[in-house]
Design a protein around this motif. Structure first.
Motif, PDB file in Angstrom:
ATOM      1  N   GLY A 160       4.564  -5.130 -21.545  1.00  0.00           N
ATOM      2  CA  GLY A 160       5.176  -3.806 -21.439  1.00  0.00           C
ATOM      3  C   GLY A 160       6.446  -3.830 -20.615  1.00  0.00           C
ATOM      4  N   PRO A 161       6.455  -3.163 -19.460  1.00  0.00           N
ATOM      5  CA  PRO A 161       7.702  -2.988 -18.706  1.00  0.00           C
ATOM      6  C   PRO A 161       8.209  -4.247 -18.012  1.00  0.00           C
ATOM      7  N   LYS A 162       7.297  -5.193 -17.732  1.00  0.00           N
ATOM      8  CA  LYS A 162       7.645  -6.394 -16.960  1.00  0.00           C
ATOM      9  C   LYS A 162       8.238  -6.011 -15.599  1.00  0.00           C
ATOM     10  N   ARG A 163       7.530  -5.087 -14.957  1.00  0.00           N
ATOM     11  CA  ARG A 163       7.926  -4.576 -13.641  1.00  0.00           C
ATOM     12  C   ARG A 163       6.678  -4.396 -12.778  1.00  0.00           C
ATOM     13  N   ASP A 164       6.888  -4.387 -11.484  1.00  0.00           N
ATOM     14  CA  ASP A 164       5.822  -4.083 -10.532  1.00  0.00           C
ATOM     15  C   ASP A 164       5.839  -2.575 -10.299  1.00  0.00           C
ATOM     16  N   LEU A 165       5.152  -1.835 -11.142  1.00  0.00           N
ATOM     17  CA  LEU A 165       5.206  -0.374 -11.077  1.00  0.00           C
ATOM     18  C   LEU A 165       4.570   0.155  -9.799  1.00  0.00           C
ATOM     19  N   ALA A 166       3.450  -0.437  -9.390  1.00  0.00           N
ATOM     20  CA  ALA A 166       2.784   0.007  -8.166  1.00  0.00           C
ATOM     21  C   ALA A 166       3.676  -0.229  -6.953  1.00  0.00           C
ATOM     22  N   GLY A 167       4.285  -1.388  -6.868  1.00  0.00           N
ATOM     23  CA  GLY A 167       5.142  -1.699  -5.731  1.00  0.00           C
ATOM     24  C   GLY A 167       6.378  -0.831  -5.671  1.00  0.00           C
ATOM     25  N   GLU A 168       7.006  -0.596  -6.822  1.00  0.00           N
ATOM     26  CA  GLU A 168       8.212   0.235  -6.850  1.00  0.00           C
ATOM     27  C   GLU A 168       7.909   1.662  -6.411  1.00  0.00           C
ATOM     28  N   LEU A 169       6.814   2.215  -6.913  1.00  0.00           N
ATOM     29  CA  LEU A 169       6.483   3.593  -6.553  1.00  0.00           C
ATOM     30  C   LEU A 169       6.073   3.687  -5.083  1.00  0.00           C
ATOM     31  N   ALA A 170       5.309   2.714  -4.603  1.00  0.00           N
ATOM     32  CA  ALA A 170       4.894   2.735  -3.198  1.00  0.00           C
ATOM     33  C   ALA A 170       6.109   2.744  -2.276  1.00  0.00           C
ATOM     34  N   GLN A 171       7.097   1.944  -2.586  1.00  0.00           N
ATOM     35  CA  GLN A 171       8.301   1.898  -1.756  1.00  0.00           C
ATOM     36  C   GLN A 171       9.037   3.232  -1.772  1.00  0.00           C
ATOM     37  N   ALA A 172       9.158   3.840  -2.954  1.00  0.00           N
ATOM     38  CA  ALA A 172       9.879   5.112  -3.069  1.00  0.00           C
ATOM     39  C   ALA A 172       9.124   6.242  -2.374  1.00  0.00           C
ATOM     40  N   VAL A 173       7.804   6.263  -2.531  1.00  0.00           N
ATOM     41  CA  VAL A 173       6.988   7.315  -1.925  1.00  0.00           C
ATOM     42  C   VAL A 173       7.072   7.244  -0.402  1.00  0.00           C
ATOM     43  N   ARG A 174       6.955   6.052   0.139  1.00  0.00           N
ATOM     44  CA  ARG A 174       7.014   5.906   1.597  1.00  0.00           C
ATOM     45  C   ARG A 174       8.394   6.234   2.137  1.00  0.00           C
ATOM     46  N   ALA A 175       9.421   5.988   1.340  1.00  0.00           N
ATOM     47  CA  ALA A 175      10.782   6.330   1.775  1.00  0.00           C
ATOM     48  C   ALA A 175      10.949   7.832   1.952  1.00  0.00           C
ATOM     49  N   ARG A 176      10.120   8.621   1.282  1.00  0.00           N
ATOM     50  CA  ARG A 176      10.154  10.074   1.427  1.00  0.00           C
ATOM     51  C   ARG A 176       9.144  10.578   2.457  1.00  0.00           C
ATOM     52  N   GLY A 177       8.538   9.660   3.187  1.00  0.00           N
ATOM     53  CA  GLY A 177       7.634  10.051   4.261  1.00  0.00           C
ATOM     54  C   GLY A 177       6.239  10.429   3.823  1.00  0.00           C
ATOM     55  N   LEU A 178       5.839  10.058   2.602  1.00  0.00           N
ATOM     56  CA  LEU A 178       4.516  10.386   2.089  1.00  0.00           C
ATOM     57  C   LEU A 178       3.605   9.165   2.166  1.00  0.00           C
ATOM     58  N   LYS A 179       2.303   9.406   2.224  1.00  0.00           N
ATOM     59  CA  LYS A 179       1.324   8.336   2.191  1.00  0.00           C
ATOM     60  C   LYS A 179       1.127   7.878   0.747  1.00  0.00           C
ATOM     61  N   MET A 180       0.920   6.564   0.573  1.00  0.00           N
ATOM     62  CA  MET A 180       0.713   6.001  -0.758  1.00  0.00           C
ATOM     63  C   MET A 180      -0.697   5.458  -0.883  1.00  0.00           C
ATOM     64  N   GLY A 181      -1.365   5.814  -1.990  1.00  0.00           N
ATOM     65  CA  GLY A 181      -2.704   5.329  -2.246  1.00  0.00           C
ATOM     66  C   GLY A 181      -2.843   4.839  -3.670  1.00  0.00           C
ATOM     67  N   PHE A 182      -3.956   4.150  -3.952  1.00  0.00           N
ATOM     68  CA  PHE A 182      -4.215   3.635  -5.286  1.00  0.00           C
ATOM     69  C   PHE A 182      -5.620   3.990  -5.746  1.00  0.00           C
ATOM     70  N   TYR A 183      -5.716   4.343  -7.013  1.00  0.00           N
ATOM     71  CA  TYR A 183      -6.978   4.459  -7.736  1.00  0.00           C
ATOM     72  C   TYR A 183      -7.277   3.087  -8.326  1.00  0.00           C
ATOM     73  N   TYR A 184      -8.545   2.693  -8.281  1.00  0.00           N
ATOM     74  CA  TYR A 184      -8.938   1.410  -8.874  1.00  0.00           C
ATOM     75  C   TYR A 184     -10.298   1.564  -9.536  1.00  0.00           C
ATOM     76  N   SER A 185     -10.372   1.227 -10.821  1.00  0.00           N
ATOM     77  CA  SER A 185     -11.638   1.285 -11.551  1.00  0.00           C
ATOM     78  C   SER A 185     -12.402  -0.013 -11.364  1.00  0.00           C
ATOM     79  N   LEU A 186     -13.639   0.103 -10.897  1.00  0.00           N
ATOM     80  CA  LEU A 186     -14.479  -1.075 -10.736  1.00  0.00           C
ATOM     81  C   LEU A 186     -14.896  -1.650 -12.087  1.00  0.00           C
ATOM     82  N   LEU A 187     -15.247  -0.784 -13.029  1.00  0.00           N
ATOM     83  CA  LEU A 187     -15.649  -1.271 -14.348  1.00  0.00           C
ATOM     84  C   LEU A 187     -14.433  -1.485 -15.235  1.00  0.00           C
ATOM     85  N   GLU A 188     -14.635  -2.267 -16.287  1.00  0.00           N
ATOM     86  CA  GLU A 188     -13.641  -2.415 -17.358  1.00  0.00           C
ATOM     87  C   GLU A 188     -14.370  -2.360 -18.686  1.00  0.00           C
ATOM     88  N   TRP A 189     -13.827  -1.608 -19.627  1.00  0.00           N
ATOM     89  CA  TRP A 189     -14.478  -1.448 -20.922  1.00  0.00           C
ATOM     90  C   TRP A 189     -14.672  -2.772 -21.647  1.00  0.00           C
TER      91      TRP A 189
END
Length: 478
Positions: A160-189
């Motif tokens: 797909g994008p060949k980008r680190d989407l989680a890392g890019e968004l985390a950096q941008a979110v923290r730059a605006r003074g917000l906390k960054m979190g992640f959802y993670y699914s334990l199961l996989e279909w």
């Protein structure tokens, strides 16, 4: 004991004496120990966060709209459209072809218009204090370049994008003074068997045979590996686990992971987790408790920190089948925020971006409207706690209460046309009453030792905001 040995032990004792004491006893991998961990204050003060369901499922972005809970979730396309014989034939095969598999959507998830700084600006403008991204949903596709051995061909760094989407968004979110979190699914279909489907799996047999991670390797080489990777690489302030229901917490090794997180994570004092870590843990174990579209609100209350998550429509992932009537209005969303916060909870409001990385304009409008309201009334939301005396007196449905320090806030979802009593504020506290966002004076009296507020008569031009109004009661003495 020799003289040198004596000196050695004396030196060790002296060093121990001057070193700072450990802030806490290490947490053990048991629920008795883990459940004693305090909830970080930032979470109970934040009150409003943004959930983001975004991934390969954003390409088909479809599930039939249903009035029944959960049945409109478009992020479940893999299991409930592609993996459902009837829907697969009527929608998937018809539009993509019978040989087109779910993984074939991966290269189409290109996110060519994704601008993480623009997203972060919107979230800050909405008045959110934290953001939670679906780093991996049940389809197993990862929004970061994971090193997990079974995921080398199924993550955003290579498909797909060949980008680190989680890392890019985390950096941008923290730059605006917000906390960054992640959802993670334990199961996989593709790997997790289930008693909830006749076949024993969520996906067609061919997908299971091709992609299934051996059960003996799944936790150690996949879920546990990735959870620790997310923590050490990105230091999320929040982890929202999900997909726990098909296995026990012991199978997922959740107590072991949480003990590691609380004892060893780089940001161990900041990080918070939810309660979805194995069968039977919701509302019982973990960190804050969760409800979803208010379907399990009986498990939450003012006794324990909790969070309600929901979409603006009936889906978390973007669902192209939904129309305007399926979406909550801005007023309804503000009212939900008020109701949840008045009961001691947080609102995690979801958006479902499109596969190209844009946030649908209707969702943007709702967020901006909420932000305008919070810009005036945020002090009645952020950092507050439930005001029990107000709830105990059976206040009218349109009146809600929060409190902070010496202030009580009366939040009204419609303009009050008659005087109302502020329960729990005695005349002896010498209260003063103001209307947030307005310089118009508010008349108030005391009757039989209770505070009685007379709402002012306002012109349209004098209204401080839309959707809901806040009367602030300041108590001079307590």
């Amino acid at each position: 004991m020799s003289f040198l040995s004596s000196i050695g032990w004396w030196l060790i004792g002296a060093l121990v004496a001057v070193l700072p004491a450990r802030a806490q006893t290490p947490y053990a991998p048991t629920w008795t120990s883990l459940d004693r961990r305090p909830i970080p204050a930032w979470f109970t003060d934040a009150k409003f966060g943004i959930f983001i369901h975004w991934g390969v499922y954003s390409v088909p972005a479809y599930r039939p709209v249903s009035p029944r809970p959960y049945e409109t979730y478009a992020e479940w396309y893999g299991a409930d459209v592609y993996g459902n014989a009837a829907l697969r034939q009527s929608f998937h095969d018809k539009n993509y072809g019978p040989t087109f598999t779910y993984r074939d959507f991966g290269p189409l998830f290109r996110v060519e218009l994704f601008d993480p700084a623009r997203w972060a600006d919107l979230f800050a403008r909405a008045g959110a204090r934290y953001v939670v991204l679906t780093a991996k949903h049940h389809d197993g596709y990862c929004l970061w370049p994971t090193t997990a051995p079974y995921k080398q061909q199924w993550h955003s760094g290579v498909v797909g994008p060949k980008r680190d989407l989680a890392g890019e968004l985390a950096q941008a979110v923290r730059a605006r003074g917000l906390k960054m979190g992640f959802y993670y699914s334990l199961l996989e279909w593709e790997s997790t068997s289930t008693a909830n489907r006749p076949s024993g799996y969520y996906l067609p047999k061919a997908d299971i045979e091709k992609y299934r991670i051996p059960d003996a390797q799944y936790v150690e080489k996949n879920s546990l590996w990735q959870l620790k990777e997310l923590v050490t690489t990105y230091r999320p302030a929040l982890l929202f686990a999900d997909g726990e229901w098909d296995r026990s917490a012991a199978y997922w090794r959740s107590p072991e992971f949480l003990a590691w997180l609380y004892n060893e994570a780089p940001n161990k004092d900041e990080v918070i987790v939810n309660d979805r870590w194995g069968q039977g843990t919701r509302g019982q174990h973990g960190g804050y408790y969760t409800s979803e579209y208010a379907s399990d609100n009986e498990k939450v209350g003012v006794q324990h920190p909790w969070e309600e998550s929901r979409g603006m429509g009936q889906s978390y992932g973007f669902n192209r089948a939904e129309n305007i009537e399926n979406y909550s209005t801005s007023a309804q969303l503000v009212h939900q925020l008020i109701d949840i916060v008045s009961r001691g909870g947080n609102l995690l409001l979801n958006i479902g971006p499109a596969a190209d990385g844009t946030i649908p304009v209707l969702m943007q409008e709702r967020l901006v409207d909420i932000g305008r309201w919070l810009a005036i009334n945020g002090e009645a939301i952020y950092g507050t706690r439930a005001w029990a005396p107000g709830a105990a007196k059976g206040a009218p449905q349109s009146l809600y209460y929060t409190a902070k320090g010496q202030d009580v806030y009366v939040l009204t979802t419609s303009w009050p046309t008659a005087p109302f009593v502020v329960a729990g504020v005695p005349a002896a506290s010498h209260p003063t009453v103001t209307l947030l966002g307005s310089a118009v004076p508010v008349t108030y009296t005391t009757q039989r030792g209770q505070l009685l507020v007379q709402p002012p008569v306002l012109t349209l031009a004098q209204a401080p905001c839309q959707f809901a109004y806040v009367f602030k009661v300041h108590r001079a003495d307590r």
